[in-house]
Enzyme design. Structure first.
Site, PDB file in Angstrom:
ATOM      1  N   CYS A   2       0.826  -1.190   0.000  1.00  0.00           N
ATOM      2  CA  CYS A   2       0.000   0.000   0.000  1.00  0.00           C
ATOM      3  C   CYS A   2       0.866   1.248   0.000  1.00  0.00           C
ATOM      4  O   CYS A   2       2.075   1.176  -0.152  1.00  0.00           O
ATOM      5  CB  CYS A   2      -0.909  -0.009   1.229  1.00  0.00           C
ATOM      6  N   ARG A  50      -4.954   1.583   0.120  1.00  0.00           N
ATOM      7  CA  ARG A  50      -4.842   0.141   0.326  1.00  0.00           C
ATOM      8  C   ARG A  50      -4.944  -0.659  -0.966  1.00  0.00           C
ATOM      9  O   ARG A  50      -5.856  -0.438  -1.771  1.00  0.00           O
ATOM     10  CB  ARG A  50      -5.939  -0.339   1.281  1.00  0.00           C
ATOM     11  N   LEU A  51      -4.003  -1.583  -1.133  1.00  0.00           N
ATOM     12  CA  LEU A  51      -4.106  -2.645  -2.125  1.00  0.00           C
ATOM     13  C   LEU A  51      -4.421  -3.907  -1.328  1.00  0.00           C
ATOM     14  O   LEU A  51      -3.560  -4.447  -0.644  1.00  0.00           O
ATOM     15  CB  LEU A  51      -2.792  -2.807  -2.892  1.00  0.00           C
ATOM     16  N   ILE A  54      -4.697  -9.504   1.821  1.00  0.00           N
ATOM     17  CA  ILE A  54      -5.044 -10.442   2.894  1.00  0.00           C
ATOM     18  C   ILE A  54      -6.166  -9.844   3.737  1.00  0.00           C
ATOM     19  O   ILE A  54      -6.153  -8.637   4.029  1.00  0.00           O
ATOM     20  CB  ILE A  54      -3.798 -10.742   3.759  1.00  0.00           C
ATOM     21  N   GLY A  80       3.344  -3.320   3.062  1.00  0.00           N
ATOM     22  CA  GLY A  80       4.133  -4.537   2.916  1.00  0.00           C
ATOM     23  C   GLY A  80       3.330  -5.776   3.218  1.00  0.00           C
ATOM     24  O   GLY A  80       2.098  -5.777   3.143  1.00  0.00           O
ATOM     25  N   GLU A  81       4.030  -6.851   3.530  1.00  0.00           N
ATOM     26  CA  GLU A  81       3.399  -8.115   3.908  1.00  0.00           C
ATOM     27  C   GLU A  81       4.241  -8.780   4.995  1.00  0.00           C
ATOM     28  O   GLU A  81       5.468  -8.833   4.889  1.00  0.00           O
ATOM     29  CB  GLU A  81       3.293  -9.078   2.710  1.00  0.00           C
ATOM     30  N   ASP A 104      -2.518  -9.208   8.325  1.00  0.00           N
ATOM     31  CA  ASP A 104      -1.115  -9.290   8.724  1.00  0.00           C
ATOM     32  C   ASP A 104      -0.603  -7.994   9.338  1.00  0.00           C
ATOM     33  O   ASP A 104       0.542  -7.932   9.780  1.00  0.00           O
ATOM     34  CB  ASP A 104      -0.244  -9.694   7.538  1.00  0.00           C
ATOM     35  N   SER A 370       9.273 -12.917  -7.505  1.00  0.00           N
ATOM     36  CA  SER A 370      10.406 -12.619  -8.379  1.00  0.00           C
ATOM     37  C   SER A 370      11.704 -13.029  -7.691  1.00  0.00           C
ATOM     38  O   SER A 370      11.714 -13.361  -6.507  1.00  0.00           O
ATOM     39  CB  SER A 370      10.422 -11.124  -8.736  1.00  0.00           C
ATOM     40  N   GLY A 371      12.812 -12.991  -8.438  1.00  0.00           N
ATOM     41  CA  GLY A 371      14.069 -13.550  -7.954  1.00  0.00           C
ATOM     42  C   GLY A 371      15.085 -12.553  -7.442  1.00  0.00           C
ATOM     43  O   GLY A 371      16.253 -12.912  -7.269  1.00  0.00           O
TER      44      GLY A 371
END
Length: 640
Positions: A2, A50-51, A54, A80-81, A104, A370-371
């Site tokens: 967000c 907000r996106l 969860i 974040g998460e 979360d 992603s890496g």
């Protein structure tokens, strides 16, 4: 994932700033188009976009929580998460705390009440958050260990403001009495390094909370910062015959991280290039989502695309694959918009195709894996092999070494052996400053006549090197990149280009438990058998398709050298330089001469030119207000 904004006023007049905060949220609409809100008391005002990922129906922010005797003691705004939020909730419930949501974010504020500032030690995830304690009248903020999520701040005599994006602070400049002068030191650092290093920004009065740090502040006070995470590569020898134990530990840690990163109430996809990092993540993610979608991007020009390799990988691991091809015209047209999203320029051409693949992915999913981070943690950059090739020079007497160094500097440019001799007789602290090595000081002064030697890259890198003297040579380079290139380039473009498209990017390699394993890997398990990331490759042998496992690292190939010399971008570059009102910063005649030399094949100036061009576009948007980035600002109601 967000956009947050938190203002702590110095005079207890927070309600007077509520409208300004609501207006500033508009600049971050892309970070959170699902909901918006503000909250204030006498000292603080919070804003949030907000996106929803969860607990979609609940967990709205700013979030209020408190113990039974003061149920709204705290206010939280969080970007974040937290991937271990389920386990944290269970632990805190066992300690007697009650929760109001299934999200979360709430475990952060409950954990803060329980552990205080040490709550950050318990969080496994990516985060930037601000908590206001209405009882102690203290504001507490933090960023994650690696700096995955951004957090800018500025202080004036009217208060201190924190925000996920700098442009939201700029939007409040008049209300805050914030000066908008440019920071010359930060400009030189940017041109030298191709990014603005933390904690700087290009505006003098706006700084960044550094990765792995917490800050506290009271009304009218100063920001006090503490570092809680100091990465350290403590290489441990692997007993002969026990190598497989190390590889198994790596595989288990990464698989556990991917499993946690798949937690979401929306669909999760994965980026997929031609390299081992993203392929490993996608292959592991497939175990948790049989219908996984993967995404990649490439260019029309032959030889500058990993599309075919990525498609082969997608078929091998059994996932549906979606490709976005970027044309030179699309590339050029998107540059102003991308510079607006970035806040400060980053001179990495690969962020443009990243923007487009994120745009394509957002049509199908809301979260992608992603890496990023694998190279820094496991020793993946080709330059990390350099200590092996330069090892013989370490055995030479000091006087001979210095003499050879003087000789190397008078040899003609391009002469065979000159570069090896010069680098081999130069201490690592002076020769390596991350993956952004475009300008030497003479080249820097050509375009920045006012550049100062005391402001060059060593000012940024010296403290990092000073803290790594007990590490092996590759570990010292990794440690430097963690603090510079990764958080200044890799993670900035990852956050900004994906959030520009309201897409959450998750990076399973940058996980505290993965790092606990990676930091112990010895030199000979990072660089071995002529390859990099040796231990990671061995750990992924049963997971990654063979055609990728030992493939040479290419980075993200962008045909910038050809485009700037040809019809695709030469004219655009020439016009950008001529029209830019940056005569007090750059020697524009020299920049134009470099462009001509590049077109004529005299020298490959592509990265140097791109560094200057990116700044000029940024300057045209944020300083001159001459360039329109063509951003569609969305209006939405802000719930007070």
């Amino acid at each position: 994932m967000c956009g947050l904004l938190a203002l702590l006023t110095a005079r207890g007049d927070a309600p007077e700033f509520t409208d300004a905060v609501g207006r500033s949220l508009q600049c971050m609409y892309h970070r959170g188009p699902d909901a918006a809100g503000t909250w204030n008391d006498g000292d603080a005002v919070f804003g949030f976009n907000r996106l929803a990922i969860i607990d979609i129906e609940h967990s709205h922010q700013p979030l209020r929580w408190g113990p039974a005797d003061n149920p709204e003691r705290y206010a939280l705004t969080f970007n974040g998460e937290i991937y271990n939020y389920v386990e944290l909730r269970e632990e805190l419930q066992a300690a007697g705390y009650a929760f109001n949501t299934e999200g979360d974010g709430e475990p952060i504020v409950v954990g803060y009440h329980h552990w205080g500032a040490n709550v950050v030690e318990h969080l496994r995830g990516m985060f930037a958050f601000v908590i206001w304690d209405t009882e102690t009248r203290t504001m507490f903020a933090a960023r994650d260990q690696f700096g995955i999520k951004p957090l800018f701040y500025a202080t004036t005599d009217k208060g201190t403001v924190f925000a996920s994006e700098k442009k939201s602070i700029l939007e409040m400049a008049d209300e805050l009495g914030l000066g908008l002068g440019l920071d010359r030191r930060a400009i030189e650092h940017y041109v030298d390094l191709q990014y603005v290093p933390e904690p700087e920004s290009l505006h003098e009065e706006i700084r960044r909370v550094e990765s792995g740090c917490t800050v506290t502040i009271k009304p009218g006070g100063k920001v006090h910062s503490d570092r809680y995470f100091e990465p350290h590569f403590d290489s441990q020898p692997v007993p002969k015959g026990k190598e497989q134990d190390l590889y198994d530990r790596i595989a288990r840690a990464l698989e556990g991280s991917v499993e946690k990163h798949m937690r979401a109430d929306v669909t999760v996809g994965s980026f997929l290039s031609g390299g081992i990092d993203s392929t490993a993540i996608a292959a592991l993610a497939k175990r948790h989502n049989p219908n996984l979608l993967t995404f990649t991007t490439g260019f029309e020009r032959e030889g500058y695309s990993e599309v075919d390799v990525a498609a082969e990988s997608a078929e091998a691991i059994g996932v549906e694959h979606i490709v976005k091809i970027v044309s030179p015209e699309e590339y050029a047209d998107a540059i102003p918009k991308i510079m607006w999203y970035l806040d400060d320029p980053v001179a990495d051409p690969s962020l443009v195709p990243l923007f487009f693949v994120a745009q394509e992915a957002r049509k199908h999913v809301k979260v992608v894996l992603s890496g990023e981070g694998a190279d820094e943690l496991f020793g993946g950059y080709t330059i990390y092999k350099e200590p092996l090739s330069l090892a013989p020079f370490e055995k030479l007497p000091s006087a001979l070494n210095k003499g050879l160094n003087r000789l190397s500097r008078v040899l003609p440019d391009g002469m065979k052996g000159k570069s090896l001799l010069e680098r081999g007789t130069t201490p690592m602290e002076d020769r390596y400053y991350g993956n952004a090595r475009s300008f030497n000081f003479d080249q820097l002064q050509r375009v920045l006549p006012w550049a100062k030697r005391e402001w060059d890259h060593r000012e940024v890198t010296a403290p990092i090197y000073a803290a790594s003297t007990d590490m092996d040579p590759v570990a010292r380079m990794q440690n430097l990149d963690l603090f510079t290139w990764m958080r200044g380039d890799i993670l900035v473009k990852a956050d900004k280009m994906n959030m520009a498209n309201s897409l959450e990017l998750r990076v399973p390699f940058l996980d505290k438990e993965v790092f606990e394993v990676a930091q112990t890997i010895p030199f000979d398990q990072k660089i071995a058998n002529g390859t990099t990331k040796y231990a990671l490759r061995k750990a992924m042998e049963q997971i990654v398709p063979p055609h990728v496992l030992h493939r040479k690292k290419l980075g993200f190939p962008v045909p910038m050298r050809h485009w700037l010399a040809g019809d695709e971008l030469f004219g655009w570059a020439q016009d950008t330089i001529r029209e830019s009102l940056t005569d007090d910063i750059f020697a524009k005649d020299q920049v134009l001469e470099m462009l001509k030399e590049h077109r004529d094949g005299v020298s490959d100036h592509s990265r140097r030119l791109w560094t200057v061009l990116a700044f000029m576009v940024w300057h045209g948007i944020f300083v001159e207000h001459r360039i329109d980035p063509q951003i569609e600002h969305k209006d939405y109601p802000v719930e007070l």
